[in-house]
Each structure stands twice: as structure tokens, then as C-alpha cells.
Motif scaffolding. Structure first.
Motif, mmCIF file in Angstrom:
data_model
loop_
_atom_site.group_PDB
_atom_site.id
_atom_site.type_symbol
_atom_site.label_atom_id
_atom_site.label_comp_id
_atom_site.label_asym_id
_atom_site.label_seq_id
_atom_site.Cartn_x
_atom_site.Cartn_y
_atom_site.Cartn_z
ATOM 1 N N SER A 159 6.635 4.430 -18.756
ATOM 2 C CA SER A 159 5.298 5.120 -19.731
ATOM 3 C C SER A 159 3.880 4.681 -19.258
ATOM 4 N N SER A 160 2.341 4.347 -19.732
ATOM 5 C CA SER A 160 1.752 4.404 -18.889
ATOM 6 C C SER A 160 1.756 2.766 -19.092
ATOM 7 N N THR A 161 1.888 2.190 -20.160
ATOM 8 C CA THR A 161 2.403 0.541 -19.589
ATOM 9 C C THR A 161 3.386 0.144 -17.878
ATOM 10 N N GLN A 162 3.848 0.520 -18.950
ATOM 11 C CA GLN A 162 5.152 0.415 -17.150
ATOM 12 C C GLN A 162 4.752 1.093 -15.833
ATOM 13 N N LEU A 163 3.839 1.906 -15.895
ATOM 14 C CA LEU A 163 3.585 2.423 -14.983
ATOM 15 C C LEU A 163 2.883 1.373 -14.223
ATOM 16 N N TRP A 178 10.926 9.701 -3.056
ATOM 17 C CA TRP A 178 9.737 8.658 -3.381
ATOM 18 C C TRP A 178 10.746 7.711 -3.023
ATOM 19 N N GLY A 179 11.416 7.703 -3.338
ATOM 20 C CA GLY A 179 12.971 5.859 -2.515
ATOM 21 C C GLY A 179 12.541 5.467 -1.498
ATOM 22 N N SER A 180 12.190 6.759 -0.508
ATOM 23 C CA SER A 180 11.886 6.071 0.900
ATOM 24 C C SER A 180 11.066 5.293 1.013
ATOM 25 N N VAL A 181 9.964 5.292 0.744
ATOM 26 C CA VAL A 181 9.010 4.424 0.838
ATOM 27 C C VAL A 181 9.403 2.853 0.660
ATOM 28 N N SER A 210 6.479 9.045 -11.266
ATOM 29 C CA SER A 210 6.558 9.274 -12.532
ATOM 30 C C SER A 210 7.476 10.208 -13.051
ATOM 31 N N ALA A 211 7.032 11.058 -12.442
ATOM 32 C CA ALA A 211 7.974 12.435 -12.472
ATOM 33 C C ALA A 211 9.292 12.926 -12.886
ATOM 34 N N ASP A 212 9.972 11.346 -12.324
ATOM 35 C CA ASP A 212 11.631 10.993 -11.670
ATOM 36 C C ASP A 212 11.564 10.277 -12.925
ATOM 37 N N THR A 251 0.908 -1.458 -0.149
ATOM 38 C CA THR A 251 -0.188 -0.440 -0.122
ATOM 39 C C THR A 251 0.874 1.536 0.059
ATOM 40 N N VAL A 252 2.018 0.747 0.610
ATOM 41 C CA VAL A 252 2.677 2.445 0.492
ATOM 42 C C VAL A 252 3.144 3.085 -0.662
ATOM 43 N N LEU A 253 3.443 2.190 -1.873
ATOM 44 C CA LEU A 253 3.799 3.065 -2.826
ATOM 45 C C LEU A 253 2.343 3.361 -3.751
ATOM 46 N N ASN A 254 1.674 3.695 -3.309
ATOM 47 C CA ASN A 254 0.589 4.253 -3.804
ATOM 48 C C ASN A 254 0.970 5.710 -4.258
ATOM 49 N N LEU A 255 1.290 6.382 -2.682
ATOM 50 C CA LEU A 255 1.092 7.555 -2.551
ATOM 51 C C LEU A 255 2.020 8.429 -3.456
ATOM 52 N N ALA A 256 3.514 7.180 -3.472
ATOM 53 C CA ALA A 256 4.579 7.900 -4.229
ATOM 54 C C ALA A 256 4.865 7.543 -6.663
ATOM 55 N N VAL A 257 3.459 7.856 -6.678
ATOM 56 C CA VAL A 257 3.680 7.113 -8.538
ATOM 57 C C VAL A 257 3.033 8.371 -8.540
ATOM 58 N N PRO A 258 3.142 9.286 -8.170
ATOM 59 C CA PRO A 258 2.963 10.630 -8.926
ATOM 60 C C PRO A 258 4.572 11.232 -9.048
#
Length: 494
Positions: free
Chosen positions: A20-24, A141-144, A14-16, A4-11
Motif C-alpha cells: 500500500s502507499s503507507t507500506q511503501l 529487485w532483490g539484487s540491490v 511495488s509491482a511484485d 540510495t540504491v533502493l530508490n530505483l528498485a521501488v517500481p
């Protein structure tokens, strides 16, 4: 927590990394896919090479992969490390539950231990979002991913000191074709179900599910011909084992479908921030923790079927209450209803797992717990796919006539998801308010229908357990013959 912790890190990732949408999608999903697909193999392998050894190998791999994931320099690298995390994560649940089977031979103690085990899942799922929000506010984001490292180090230090080792002394060599078949079968079905949940029914998810089921049939046929099978199919002949598996899977089905909608409702309908939405999920997890700890204590004097049946009726009442939520002021209803149905479902999660590993011989406990967790993964995927599809269909049907007169691109986004409607409304200052109000009402209608559906499902589970598990005795009833025997021995000696 890692799920669950990854969900908030997605934005921010993604910026870093600019995936692509498939990779995400693969970054998010590959972990769960490989956990689900590898559970049976890892659980059976632990029975053969040692459950503590399997746990420590998984912990070491999990810690290393977490550190590498935190410093990933490309989307492909992150996908690969998430895959390793999934394989390593698949060793943890079967190893820990099967160790509990051997550490706690007293049924009363074992039930309490499994209650603690179940509670840890609820706690981890709720800790993830607020912890992720805190880390992302102050770090990258890597801290999660790094939060897992000290926990794995602690396990590697204390595991050899505190945990006993156990392995099947008569186990044969692992059958590699069976392992490949089990992974491929589970991955095929889970992938297809998740595709249906995300994109609706189509030929690709249908083919994936059909291929997975065909491989599962080949797997079962192979197990029947092996002298030392990966899974002992005789376990399924035990009524308590099969009925408990079915109850566990259906209970997971009932809770996962509505919960996907609840998470979006809190943020996109009520307008809460991700951090606040995560915090308002704490009472839901607290209900599971309290229920999981109380259930073994009550089950000492009450038969499991009766306790689970009453709990499921309470859960049905919680789902019916959830169906009363509206589009503007539903926070109190959400919190109260989730607490009620989590309390009601907790006896099923705790006692069904206890009966599953209790019905298996000690040397097969790893395989039994792996089957249990795989059924849970199937139940969750089915809940999201079926109940999610029902709710989404209701939303899209309601929105079909509400997007007339607005730009085509915005209309398609609004008709597709509530998130798309929120984004479209922000770009349309005129008709945007009416569009957003309609979208929120349509989404709430979908949530209501999924909640009512879950209520019917849990009533069905209550009938199932009352019929098929009514013969399973309480802990006090099991202890009564022992007391009678001891008393007779004492009288004879006197």
C-alpha cells in the motif's frame, strides 16, 4: 550506498510485493529512521562492550538482513528486514570513527583518516543509483540488497585481523531507560520533520516533534542524575566540541535541501534517465572526495577556523551559482555549482568531525561520534523539511492559477508535485505542453530560492566558526611546542 540504491528498485518491488502507499513509505523510510534513532545507543554500547565487537556484530546482522530482504515475500517482511538493517547500520559509523580515534593518535594522521572516512560516504551515495540501475536491468529487485553481503563477509573476515579492539575498561552497565528515551526522542523529531517535508505542516508532525523534544528533555535530565550516563553532557562544555557539532549539522542542513531538488530537476526538468542523472551526480561526490582528502593536508599549516571559513565562502558562491539555473539548459550550471559547493563544504565535514572526536576522551569516542552522526541526521532532516517546504510552497503557489480548465484529478496532481505535473501533461495532449512548461519553471524557481537560502546559511556558519573556533591551532602549531621541548632536552644533554 544501501540508503540510495533502493530508490530505483521501488517500481519493480511495488509491482511484485504490491505494498500500500503507507507500506511503501515505510519501506523507504524505516531504514533512515532507525539509523538516526539508534546511533547514540550503538555508539555508547560500543564504548562499553568493544568497538570492534560492535562493528562485527553490526556487520553480521547487516549481511543476514540484506539477504533476507532480497528474498522478501511481502511488504511487511521487507519493512521488518529494513528495520533490522537500520539497527545494524547504526553500529557502523560510530564504531568506525571511534576506532579511528584510537588507531591514529597523531592528529595529522587522524585528520587524513577522517578525510578518507568522509569520502567513503560520498562515494557510497553516488555508487548506489548507477549500480542499482545496472542490477535492475539484468536481475530482479532483490539484487540491490545482495550487493551488501560480500562486503559484510569481507569485513567479518578482515576485521578481526586488521582492527584493534578498544573498550572503556571502567564503563558501567548500559542504562536501558536512557537508551529507550534517546531512540524515542530522535525518532519522534525525525519522523515529524520528514512528515513536514512530505505533507506540510500539520498537527501530527507537530505533535511528533513536540513529543520527541519532551523526551529529549527527560533524557538530558536523567543523564545529569546518573553516575555512569549514556552521554557525558560535560562534552558539550568544550567550545570546540559544541561549535563543531553545530557547524556539521548546519552544513548538512545547507546541502540536503537543494540536493533533493537537484535530483528531481535532472530527471523531471531536463528529462534525464535515472541512470544518467546518477552519473551526472558523480562530479558532486568527486568534489567531496577531493576536498575531504585535501583539507587535512592544508589544515597542517592553516588554522581550521580559517580553512573552514574560506571553504564556506566558496560554498556560498557555489549555491549562488546554482541559483542561476534555468528551466531548459541548466545541466552545466548544476554540475559546476555542485562541484564548487561540495569542495567548499568538505573542510567543514572533515575538520569538524576531527575536532569532535579529538575533543572527547578516548573512552568516550564512540558516544562522541554517535552524537556527531545524530546531529548530521537532524541537519539533513531539517534541510529537507524546511528548505524543501519553502521550495514546495513556491511551486504550489505558482501552479495554483495554472491548472484552471483541466480535469480536477489532473489539476490536483499537477499542483501537488512536479512528478504529478509531468504525468498530467502526458494525459493532456492539448494544454499539456503549457502546463508542463509552467510546472518546470515553478519548480526551478523553488530550486533557486532554496539555493540562495543555503548560501546565507553557509555564510552564517562561516561567521560561527571564525568566532568560536579561532583559538583551535593548526597541526604545525600544535607540534611546535613539542619540537621546542625536544630541542631543549637535546641542548641540556649536550
Amino acid at each position: 550506498m544501501d540508503l540510495t540504491v533502493l530508490n530505483l528498485a521501488v517500481p519493480s518491488l511495488s509491482a511484485d510485493l504490491k505494498p500500500s502507499s503507507t507500506q511503501l513509505l515505510w519501506i523507504i523510510d524505516i531504514y533512515g529512521f532507525l539509523v538516526a534513532g539508534s546511533l547514540i545507543t550503538m555508539g555508547t554500547l560500543g564504548d562499553r562492550i568493544g568497538r570492534r565487537r560492535m562493528l562485527l556484530i553490526g556487520a553480521a546482522a547487516f549481511g543476514v538482513a540484506s539477504a533476507v530482504a532480497a528474498f522478501s515475500t511481502s511488504a511487511g517482511m521487507l519493512i521488518a528486514t529494513r528495520a533490522v538493517l537500520g539497527l545494524a547500520g547504526a553500529t557502523l559509523a560510530p564504531s568506525t570513527m571511534s576506532l579511528i580515534r584510537n588507531m591514529f593518535l597523531d592528529p595529522k594522521q587522524r585528520a587524513v583518516a577522517i578525510g578518507v572516512w568522509i569520502s567513503s560516504f560520498s562515494a557510497g551515495a553516488v555508487i548506489g543509483p548507477p549500480l542499482g540501475g545496472f542490477l535492475l536491468e539484468y536481475f530482479w529487485w532483490g539484487s540491490v540488497f545482495l550487493v551488501s553481503v560480500p562486503m559484510m563477509v569481507l569485513l567479518l573476515v578482515l576485521g578481526p585481523i586488521l582492527l584493534p579492539e578498544f573498550r572503556d575498561p571502567n564503563a558501567g552497565r548500559p542504562d536501558l531507560p536512557s537508551a529507550i528515551l534517546s531512540v524515542a526522542a530522535v525518532l519522534g523529531v525525525i519522523y515529524g520533520l520528514k512528515q513536514i517535508a512530505a505533507h506540510g505542516v500539520g498537527w501530527l508532525p507537530g505533535f511528533s516533534i513536540a513529543a520527541g523534544l519532551a523526551l529529549a528533555a527527560v533524557f538530558v535530565r536523567r543523564q545529569q542524575t546518573l553516575a555512569d550516563p549514556l552521554i557525558d553532557l560535560r562534552l558539550f562544555r568544550t567550545p570546540a566540541f559544541s561549535a563543531s557539532l553545530a557547524s556539521y549539522m548546519l552544513a548538512t542542513f545547507a546541502v540536503f535541501g537543494p540536493y533533493v531538488f537537484i535530483a528531481q530537476y535532472l530527471q523531471l526538468v531536463l528529462g534525464l534517465s535515472p541512470m544518467k542523472a546518477g552519473l551526472w551526480s558523480v562530479p558532486f561526490a568527486a568534489g567531496f572526495v577531493v576536498g575531504s582528502m585535501l583539507s587535512p593536508l592544508i589544515a597542517r599549516r592553516v588554522r581550521p577556523a580559517f580553512l573552514m571559513g574560506v571553504g564556506l565562502v566558496i560554498a556560498a558562491a557555489g549555491f549562488v551559482a546554482l541559483a542561476q539555473v534555468d528551466g531548459t539548459s541548466g545541466l552545466a550550471i548544476i554540475v559546476a555549482s555542485t562541484v564548487v559547493f561540495s569542495l567548499g563544504l568538505s573542510p567543514v565535514f572533515t575538520l569538524s568531525n576531527d575536532m569532535i572526536i579529538g575533543a572527547a576522551p578516548p573512552e568516550r569516542a564512540g558516544a562522541a561520534s554517535a552524537i556527531s552522526e545524530t546531529c548530521s541526521e537532524f541537519g539533513g532532516a531539517l534541510g529537507i523539511a524546511i528548505l524543501g517546504s519553502i521550495g514546495t510552497a513556491i511551486y504550489r503557489r505558482a501552479m495554483a492559477r495554472s491548472v484552471e480548465g483541466i480535469p480536477r484529478e489532473a489539476a490536483e496532481a499537477a499542483r501537488d508535485t512536479l512528478g504529478g505535473a509531468v504525468a498530467a501533461a502526458q494525459q493532456l495532449p492539448g494544454p499539456g505542453a503549457a502546463l508542463l512548461e509552467t510546472a518546470r519553471k515553478a519548480f526551478t524557481d523553488g530550486l533557486q530560492v532554496t539555493a540562495i537560502t543555503s548560501a546565507f546559511v553557509v555564510i552564517g556558519i562561516a561567521v560561527l566558526v571564525m568566532v568560536l573556533l579561532r583559538h583551535v591551532r593548526s597541526a604545525s602549531e600544535l607540534a611546535a611546542p613539542d619540537r621546542a621541548v625536544n630541542g631543549a632536552i637535546t641542548d641540556t644533554a649536550t
